[in-house]
Scaffold this motif. Structure first.
Motif, short mmCIF file in Angstrom:
data_model
loop_
_atom_site.label_atom_id
_atom_site.label_comp_id
_atom_site.label_asym_id
_atom_site.label_seq_id
_atom_site.Cartn_x
_atom_site.Cartn_y
_atom_site.Cartn_z
N MET A 1 0.85 -1.17 0.00
CA MET A 1 0.00 0.00 0.00
C MET A 1 0.90 1.23 0.00
N THR A 2 0.96 1.87 -1.15
CA THR A 2 1.84 3.03 -1.27
C THR A 2 1.01 4.31 -1.41
N ASP A 3 1.67 5.44 -1.16
CA ASP A 3 0.99 6.73 -1.34
C ASP A 3 0.51 6.88 -2.78
N LYS A 4 1.31 6.40 -3.71
CA LYS A 4 0.95 6.50 -5.13
C LYS A 4 -0.33 5.71 -5.42
N MET A 5 -0.45 4.53 -4.82
CA MET A 5 -1.65 3.71 -5.01
C MET A 5 -2.88 4.40 -4.40
N VAL A 6 -2.70 4.97 -3.22
CA VAL A 6 -3.80 5.67 -2.55
C VAL A 6 -4.24 6.85 -3.40
N GLU A 7 -3.29 7.64 -3.87
CA GLU A 7 -3.64 8.80 -4.70
C GLU A 7 -4.34 8.39 -5.99
N ALA A 8 -3.91 7.29 -6.60
CA ALA A 8 -4.55 6.81 -7.82
C ALA A 8 -6.00 6.41 -7.54
N TYR A 9 -6.22 5.77 -6.42
CA TYR A 9 -7.58 5.37 -6.03
C TYR A 9 -8.45 6.61 -5.79
N LEU A 10 -7.92 7.58 -5.07
CA LEU A 10 -8.69 8.79 -4.80
C LEU A 10 -8.99 9.56 -6.09
N LYS A 11 -8.05 9.56 -7.01
CA LYS A 11 -8.27 10.20 -8.31
C LYS A 11 -9.38 9.48 -9.08
N ALA A 12 -9.40 8.16 -8.99
CA ALA A 12 -10.46 7.39 -9.64
C ALA A 12 -11.82 7.75 -9.04
N LEU A 13 -11.88 7.96 -7.73
CA LEU A 13 -13.13 8.37 -7.10
C LEU A 13 -13.57 9.74 -7.61
N GLU A 14 -12.61 10.64 -7.78
CA GLU A 14 -12.92 11.97 -8.34
C GLU A 14 -13.50 11.82 -9.74
N ASN A 15 -12.89 10.95 -10.54
CA ASN A 15 -13.34 10.73 -11.91
C ASN A 15 -14.75 10.14 -11.95
N GLU A 16 -15.11 9.39 -10.90
CA GLU A 16 -16.47 8.84 -10.79
C GLU A 16 -17.45 9.87 -10.23
N GLU A 17 -16.94 11.08 -10.00
CA GLU A 17 -17.72 12.20 -9.48
C GLU A 17 -18.29 11.92 -8.10
N ARG A 18 -17.48 11.25 -7.27
CA ARG A 18 -17.87 11.06 -5.87
C ARG A 18 -17.78 12.39 -5.15
N ALA A 19 -18.55 12.54 -4.11
CA ALA A 19 -18.57 13.79 -3.34
C ALA A 19 -17.20 14.06 -2.73
N ALA A 20 -16.82 15.33 -2.71
CA ALA A 20 -15.53 15.72 -2.15
C ALA A 20 -15.40 15.28 -0.69
N ALA A 21 -16.50 15.35 0.06
CA ALA A 21 -16.46 14.93 1.47
C ALA A 21 -16.17 13.43 1.58
N THR A 22 -16.72 12.64 0.69
CA THR A 22 -16.47 11.20 0.69
C THR A 22 -15.00 10.92 0.39
N ILE A 23 -14.48 11.60 -0.60
CA ILE A 23 -13.08 11.40 -0.98
C ILE A 23 -12.17 11.78 0.19
N GLU A 24 -12.49 12.85 0.88
CA GLU A 24 -11.68 13.27 2.02
C GLU A 24 -11.76 12.26 3.16
N LYS A 25 -12.95 11.72 3.42
CA LYS A 25 -13.09 10.69 4.44
C LYS A 25 -12.26 9.46 4.08
N TYR A 26 -12.31 9.06 2.82
CA TYR A 26 -11.55 7.90 2.37
C TYR A 26 -10.05 8.18 2.48
N ARG A 27 -9.63 9.40 2.16
CA ARG A 27 -8.22 9.77 2.27
C ARG A 27 -7.77 9.59 3.73
N ARG A 28 -8.55 10.13 4.66
CA ARG A 28 -8.20 10.01 6.09
C ARG A 28 -8.13 8.54 6.51
#
Length: 87
Positions: A1-28
């Motif tokens: 589990m690398t920072d790069k993998m986490v960022e790629a996943y979060l970017k994919a969530l953004e591309n799926e138009e997930r809510a910013a609050a959800t993405i932030e919760k997942y980041r935390r």
């Protein structure tokens, strides 16, 4: 589990138009798990220990479930990328 993998996943969530609050919760959640791992391998046992640690730190069940959902989504996404790219 690398920072790069986490960022790629979060970017994919953004591309799926997930809510910013959800993405932030997942980041935390994912950063919390990565910190808990301290470089150890991701195993079912480590996930169980992390869940126990969250409970011990008085996280409410809904937050723990959100954190586990984030980890599950990340795991499924990472497995899909590995299968697609063969590595």
């Amino acid at each position: 589990m690398t920072d790069k993998m986490v960022e790629a996943y979060l970017k994919a969530l953004e591309n799926e138009e997930r809510a910013a609050a959800t993405i932030e919760k997942y980041r935390r959640a994912l950063l919390s798990f990565a910190a808990f791992l301290s470089g150890a391998a991701v195993t079912r046992e480590m996930i169980r220990l992390w869940k126990d640690d969250l409970r011990a730190r008085n996280y409410v069940p809904s937050t723990i479930n959100t954190y586990l959902a984030a980890l599950n989504g990340f795991s499924v996404s990472a497995a899909g990328r590995i299968a697609a790219h063969g590595s």
